[in-house]
Motif scaffolding. Structure first.
Motif, short mmCIF file in Angstrom:
data_model
loop_
_atom_site.label_atom_id
_atom_site.label_comp_id
_atom_site.label_asym_id
_atom_site.label_seq_id
_atom_site.Cartn_x
_atom_site.Cartn_y
_atom_site.Cartn_z
N ARG A 217 0.83 -1.20 0.00
CA ARG A 217 0.00 0.00 0.00
C ARG A 217 0.86 1.26 0.00
NH1 ARG A 217 -4.31 2.08 -1.85
NH2 ARG A 217 -2.48 2.99 -2.86
N GLN A 218 1.87 1.29 0.86
CA GLN A 218 2.75 2.45 0.95
C GLN A 218 3.52 2.67 -0.35
OE1 GLN A 218 5.42 2.39 4.31
NE2 GLN A 218 6.56 4.20 3.61
N THR A 221 1.25 4.06 -3.08
CA THR A 221 0.95 5.47 -2.84
C THR A 221 2.13 6.35 -3.23
OG1 THR A 221 -0.55 4.88 -1.03
CG2 THR A 221 0.25 7.14 -1.09
N ASN A 224 2.64 6.42 -7.11
CA ASN A 224 1.47 6.75 -7.92
C ASN A 224 1.05 5.56 -8.79
OD1 ASN A 224 -0.66 8.32 -8.91
ND2 ASN A 224 0.58 9.17 -10.58
N ASP A 253 -6.84 0.49 -3.77
CA ASP A 253 -7.52 1.44 -4.65
C ASP A 253 -8.69 0.79 -5.37
OD1 ASP A 253 -5.68 3.82 -4.47
OD2 ASP A 253 -4.25 2.27 -5.10
#
Length: 404
Positions: A217-218, A221, A224, A253
């Motif tokens: 997840r990190q 993010t 992008n 997402d």
């Protein structure tokens, strides 16, 4: 002799005579079912510990789901997406709320949901991220199982699923599952998405290392990149949470959903994401004649209502603890490893004892249905409606099989 009067052998032969090969089913011919139990053409009952690969999370013929289907059958079954029907908005609104997302795109099968996710990610990459035309890549994991279409098997690492189905679709990078370093090295300026199962089902219910999903997840993010979670098997209560990602506090997402969403009655799948992702699609750019049909929406809306109570997530958590305790007690007594979460388990049998197929055949003889995968591994995924006593019964039969 009694064996000469059984209907099963002839029924198995008849099925083989008129079908091409895909699965390798156990020689049981089911004719009726209720809850966690199925009955074959000879009247023998079996405890279903596979639940349609999680398509039957709510058991066979759950009363609320059957009622919803019957009510809709009396009114309207299909319109195609050329028109709007009166069940569509309720389903999309309810599922979006369950997922915490703004938009939902209904489809039919899990593979269709995955294909939709791939298309949306690529379009998002070109229109939003600015990836040069035709250069979008998606990072996936070794051991994945996302479906059987030609695009999806192009990035499979299972030779049975992939071999002789080429030429293969380009645009995918494969990295070891659970390896954040390899994932970070694979992500570059062309990457539009990371597509993962939060727990790998077909591979043998493989749970990633702690911290892996938050790390994914990190990374997504920071770079992008869209994080797409294939929760087709792991989602909708199976692991003790609505989504397996929740177990690590992660929100992807995009969710890819299916199997249990149809309540064991009709095929229903869906993609859920916010408007800045799913909103890249415009009318005419994607579609499905049966996707989001009235019957599917009526049943799936009831599925969402059942999940919204939290009852089935709690059952999976509590009964899953009982299941895993019983299974772990068999390590060293025929089992060499047990993995999983909630009411979902992958069991590695000592290959010196028997194969996974042999174990499933012997369990079938003792009235329990399960499925093998990858040699000596079997999977258990009973309906979330199973009772504690039924779990104990299944574990006892497995223990007897392992004891020989």
């Amino acid at each position: 002799m009694i064996e000469d009067m059984l209907r099963t052998p002839a029924a198995v032969q008849d099925a083989e005579r008129h079908t091409a090969h895909n699965y390798h089913p156990l020689p049981v011919v089911i004719s009726s079912a209720e809850g966690a139990w199925v009955t074959d053409v000879d009247g023998r009952r079996y405890l279903d510990c596979l639940a349609g690969y999680s398509a039957l999370n709510f058991g066979h013929r759950h009363p609320a789901l059957i009622a919803a289907a019957h009510a809709q059958l009396d009114k309207l079954t299909l319109t195609s997406r050329a028109f709007i029907h009166d069940q569509f908005a309720d389903f999309c609104r309810a599922l979006a709320a369950l997922c915490g997302k703004e938009l939902v795109l209904p489809m039919n099968t899990g593979a269709e949901a995955v294909e939709t996710g791939i298309k949306v990610a690529r379009k998002w990459g070109y229109q939003v991220k600015g990836v040069p035309a035709g250069q979008a890549t998606i990072v996936v994991a070794e051991g994945n199982f996302h479906g059987r279409t030609t695009t999806i098997v192009s990035f499979s690492t299972d030779d049975d699923a992939r071999a002789d189905f080429g030429p293969y679709t380009p645009g995918f990078k494969i990295v070891p599952y659970g390896d954040l370093t390899a994932l970070a090295e694979a992500v570059d300026e062309t990457t539009v998405a990371v597509l993962l199962e939060p727990i790998q089902g077909e591979q043998g219910v493989v749970v990633p290392p702690a911290g892996y999903l938050p790390g994914v997840r990190q990374l997504c993010t920071e770079r992008n990149v869209l994080f797409i979670a294939d929760e087709i098997q792991s989602g909708l209560g199976r692991t003790g949470a609505t989504f397996a990602c929740e177990l690590e506090g992660v929100v992807p997402d995009m969710y890819l959903l299916g199997k249990a969403l149809g309540g064991g009655i009709v095929p229903v799948s869906a993609v859920a994401a916010d408007a800045d992702v799913l909103g890249v699609l415009r009318p005419g750019q994607h579609g499905s004649t049966f996707g989001g049909n009235p019957l599917a929406c009526a049943v799936a809306t009831e599925v969402v209502r059942l999940l919204a109570t939290g009852e089935f997530q709690r059952r999976s958590t509590e009964l899953g603890e009982r299941l895993h305790a019983g299974l772990h007690a068999l390590i060293g007594k025929g089992l060499v490893a047990v993995r999983g979460r909630g009411l979902w388990a992958g069991l590695d049998i000592d290959p010196a004892l028997m194969s996974g197929r042999e174990a499933c055949e012997r369990l079938m003889e003792r009235g329990v249905l399960a499925k093998d995968t990858h040699g000596s591994t079997i999977r258990l995924a009973p309906p979330l409606t199973i009772t504690a006593e039924e779990i104990d019964h299944a574990v006892a039969q497995l223990a007897a099989v392992l004891a020989g």
